[in-house]
Design an enzyme around this catalytic site. Sequence first.
Site, mmCIF file in Angstrom:
data_model
loop_
_atom_site.group_PDB
_atom_site.id
_atom_site.type_symbol
_atom_site.label_atom_id
_atom_site.label_comp_id
_atom_site.label_asym_id
_atom_site.label_seq_id
_atom_site.Cartn_x
_atom_site.Cartn_y
_atom_site.Cartn_z
ATOM 1 N N ASP A 120 0.860 -1.194 0.000
ATOM 2 C CA ASP A 120 0.000 0.000 0.000
ATOM 3 C C ASP A 120 0.891 1.237 0.000
ATOM 4 O O ASP A 120 2.074 1.182 -0.382
ATOM 5 C CB ASP A 120 -0.950 -0.068 1.216
ATOM 6 C CG ASP A 120 -2.247 0.699 1.022
ATOM 7 O OD1 ASP A 120 -2.218 1.939 1.148
ATOM 8 O OD2 ASP A 120 -3.295 0.072 0.744
ATOM 9 N N ASP A 121 0.359 2.349 0.456
ATOM 10 C CA ASP A 121 1.047 3.638 0.446
ATOM 11 C C ASP A 121 2.397 3.567 1.192
ATOM 12 O O ASP A 121 2.614 2.697 2.022
ATOM 13 C CB ASP A 121 0.125 4.647 1.149
ATOM 14 C CG ASP A 121 0.460 6.086 0.822
ATOM 15 O OD1 ASP A 121 1.446 6.327 0.117
ATOM 16 O OD2 ASP A 121 -0.284 6.962 1.286
ATOM 17 N N LYS A 128 -3.996 -0.709 -6.529
ATOM 18 C CA LYS A 128 -5.046 0.064 -5.839
ATOM 19 C C LYS A 128 -4.801 1.529 -6.185
ATOM 20 O O LYS A 128 -3.671 2.002 -6.069
ATOM 21 C CB LYS A 128 -4.923 -0.172 -4.341
ATOM 22 C CG LYS A 128 -5.668 0.815 -3.454
ATOM 23 C CD LYS A 128 -5.546 0.369 -1.992
ATOM 24 C CE LYS A 128 -6.012 1.399 -1.007
ATOM 25 N NZ LYS A 128 -5.916 0.904 0.383
ATOM 26 N N ASP A 133 -5.851 5.238 -5.260
ATOM 27 C CA ASP A 133 -6.486 6.064 -4.236
ATOM 28 C C ASP A 133 -6.938 7.399 -4.837
ATOM 29 O O ASP A 133 -6.712 7.674 -6.028
ATOM 30 C CB ASP A 133 -5.460 6.286 -3.108
ATOM 31 C CG ASP A 133 -6.101 6.205 -1.743
ATOM 32 O OD1 ASP A 133 -7.277 6.574 -1.620
ATOM 33 O OD2 ASP A 133 -5.398 5.805 -0.787
ATOM 34 N N TRP A 142 -13.630 5.792 -2.088
ATOM 35 C CA TRP A 142 -14.374 5.822 -0.805
ATOM 36 C C TRP A 142 -15.875 5.976 -0.963
ATOM 37 O O TRP A 142 -16.560 6.449 -0.059
ATOM 38 C CB TRP A 142 -13.871 6.923 0.133
ATOM 39 C CG TRP A 142 -12.417 7.144 0.082
ATOM 40 C CD1 TRP A 142 -11.447 6.203 0.276
ATOM 41 C CD2 TRP A 142 -11.731 8.363 -0.201
ATOM 42 N NE1 TRP A 142 -10.223 6.765 0.134
ATOM 43 C CE2 TRP A 142 -10.367 8.082 -0.152
ATOM 44 C CE3 TRP A 142 -12.164 9.668 -0.469
ATOM 45 C CZ2 TRP A 142 -9.404 9.063 -0.383
ATOM 46 C CZ3 TRP A 142 -11.221 10.642 -0.693
ATOM 47 C CH2 TRP A 142 -9.854 10.325 -0.650
ATOM 48 N N ARG A 176 -13.730 0.794 -3.534
ATOM 49 C CA ARG A 176 -14.039 1.020 -2.121
ATOM 50 C C ARG A 176 -15.417 1.648 -2.018
ATOM 51 O O ARG A 176 -15.707 2.651 -2.659
ATOM 52 C CB ARG A 176 -12.992 1.915 -1.499
ATOM 53 C CG ARG A 176 -11.746 1.146 -1.054
ATOM 54 C CD ARG A 176 -11.955 0.513 0.298
ATOM 55 N NE ARG A 176 -12.119 1.595 1.247
ATOM 56 C CZ ARG A 176 -11.105 2.312 1.715
ATOM 57 N NH1 ARG A 176 -9.870 2.011 1.406
ATOM 58 N NH2 ARG A 176 -11.331 3.292 2.545
ATOM 59 N N ASP A 188 -12.424 4.823 5.191
ATOM 60 C CA ASP A 188 -11.441 3.879 5.727
ATOM 61 C C ASP A 188 -12.000 3.162 6.954
ATOM 62 O O ASP A 188 -12.575 3.794 7.832
ATOM 63 C CB ASP A 188 -10.171 4.616 6.180
ATOM 64 C CG ASP A 188 -9.366 5.138 5.005
ATOM 65 O OD1 ASP A 188 -9.881 5.115 3.876
ATOM 66 O OD2 ASP A 188 -8.225 5.568 5.237
HETATM 67 C C1 GLA Z 1 -6.400 6.075 2.068
HETATM 68 C C2 GLA Z 1 -6.981 4.726 1.728
HETATM 69 C C3 GLA Z 1 -6.444 3.705 2.693
HETATM 70 C C4 GLA Z 1 -4.917 3.671 2.618
HETATM 71 C C5 GLA Z 1 -4.362 5.047 2.904
HETATM 72 C C6 GLA Z 1 -2.871 5.139 2.638
HETATM 73 O O1 GLA Z 1 -6.876 6.491 3.292
HETATM 74 O O2 GLA Z 1 -8.387 4.780 1.772
HETATM 75 O O3 GLA Z 1 -6.976 2.437 2.402
HETATM 76 O O4 GLA Z 1 -4.515 3.228 1.353
HETATM 77 O O5 GLA Z 1 -4.989 6.028 2.095
HETATM 78 O O6 GLA Z 1 -2.380 6.417 2.887
#
Ligand code: GLA
Length: 715
Positions: free
Chosen positions: A78-79, A188, A190, A230, A244, A248
């Site tokens: 991820d990030d 993924k 974002d 989101w 998504r 979160d």
């Molecule tokens: C967003 C995404 C999370 C994660 C963070 C990483 O909030 O919705 O799932 O990937 O960024 O910074």
Amino acid sequence: MKRLIAIAMFAAALFVATSLSGFVLHGKEFERKLTPVMGWSSWNSFGRHVNYDNVKSQMDALVQLGLRDLGWTYVNIDDCFQNGRDEKTGRLRVNEEKFPGGYRAMRELVDYAHSLGLKAGIYSDGGDHACSSGGGAGTNPEGRDIGFYRHEVDDANMYLADGNYRDAYARAHPEDPGIECWGFDFIKIDWCGGGHAKLDDSEQYNKILDAIDDVERRMGKQKIVNICRWAYSGPWQFRADSWRSGPDISSRGDSWESVMVQVDIMKEVWQYTRPGSMNDPDMLVAGLKLTPEEDRSHFAMWCMFSSPLLIGQDITKIKPETLELYRNAELIALNQDPAVLSAGYLGDLVPGVEIWVKMLGSDRSMVRAVALFNRNSTAMDISFDYSIAGYEGDVKARDLFAHADLPVGRRRQTTLPPHGVDVLKLEPADKSRVIGPRFVSSCGNVSGGAEVEARRRIDWVNAFEAVRKGATLLDVRTAEEYAAGHVEGSLNVPHVRIPSDVAAVVPDTNTPIVCYCRQYKRAAQAAMMLDMLGYRRVKFVGDGYEASKSAPRVALADVTTTLVDVKGDGKGMASWASPWNKPWPSAKGKPNMGWGGKPISLAGVECGKGVGTEASTIGGGSLIQCEIPNGSTHFIALVGVDDNTPVREWPVVFKVEVDGREQAKTRPLVLGETHLFAVPLPPDAKVLKLFTIGEHPVHAAWAWAGFRTITTLAK
Ligand code: GLA
């Protein structure tokens, strides 16, 4: 991605297709994975500390623990693996401290995953910055400008084209070093940077998806795309493999309520899930801090939803009971059912016990899974008549946790533990009729938080007016950000904690709320969560997208002088600018100036009005004194170290005293940090003293300082 849309336009710019034939599988159709991905993702467990070793160790663990063989195959970074972008070449930089070797490390990880029969995934943003940086929390400079925006084709190739494709290309074109290709199987994407750059989501994601389609076409391989926007935000999302559906999940796994928000969203969007394109209620948090019963319910519901299943904990430290849960082949089979239909909500059996039904095999199936989900915090005795799920005769039922067939019959009687769930697979025992079921929720529209937030955005003057009339001022930033600066009297509920904590501070959902947030993602997610929780009178204030631009660490910087109208007319600023024992020479008589006659500037924001002082105790620090006008209820000022201060580390404390008694004080602030005072004044307060205290000659400023009559700000 789900559909192959051949767009050669972008590819032509980088890869000359004809010269590559022989090793590129042009246009060849390939097997597509249509069921949800299962695997692991780094965010919930490692966050910013993701690195080469901890990713590799998850790959090994998946194999050693037998999870791979049950379908847990994706290992997703991820990030926070990035280190900005090279300005000259435009190439993304990998953080070499975390991933020594940079690009090579990425390729190695992908190759290693493949050698173990696993898949590998990566992360980016549809806009400019990653969520960990200016597009998001504003604190991770390495996440800036790492997104797809203006790099759609290059980045799609870099992340997803096979490593050997790049090598072959380089051999065919020795004159052109081309771009590096890592060969990830999953990405993924974002949206913090997309929001920050104010991009149109559908347009920008489509552009990226076009570029990814092109990579797929050339590689002859499916690349799985997860859109992290989101919210369900329109049919264009069906181009991705999953999206998504909500904000979160609380990544520390300590908020059952944040899991429940995801479940409630699913009541509205469940019908969008189809083979190859599905709702994603976020990564799993089982095994972290929920109770074992909650872990089971959380996992079971994600299986019922046919959602992607991404383990959110360090698998090398998995507890036996969590491992057993993730090895439940019967629940996994639910999740991977080829019809890929999400369970829908049928209603409550008794208050707080929800009935969810999932059609297995097809949307007309006689075989159905039922989850009886107890959201109460007490155990519930239940009797569930199978006719509710559409069965008119006897039913063969199987308990998917006990792995046991139940006696053929017409109902299930059992006790559900607090937050517990019963998951059954049902089919008719004979030729009896099966009808329905009648889902309560049809495909609704959960507005994306960003839209809600944008619709309800107000400016500070109106915000304070609302607060004056009794609205609660809610600050949804992190506790650290709140500690660095906030309006006194505001209540801090970090956005991920909203589901669990907001009811404690705002028990009545009819209370008007003004929600402060200076970051796109949090405002958008807070909007959605507050909506889900039934708060309808919510307004948003703050600089939203704007603050992220340069990410100044200034709190409530958009308070304007209309709020605090300090006039240099002898009664306002001039009177309380004296006597002082250590004014800046040039500020004396010119109250709206900082050092050297320059305008006061705090954390990159030119404040216009205020008083510049020197904090140094050499000479006793700075003291400003003035009379408090009758009827004032609050003293307000934005304070901080003036940007013209030469040394970043010099700290200064700001203190407010009323009639000889300390009313408020900041922690030591250094350059770039600010604090907004909104100090309540006792009814008959007379004299205000403002101290700036430090050991160095810091240029400290009281900007926008003045008095207000606000009746309900302080709580
Ligand atoms: C967003 C995404 C999370 C994660 C963070 C990483 O909030 O919705 O799932 O990937 O960024 O910074």
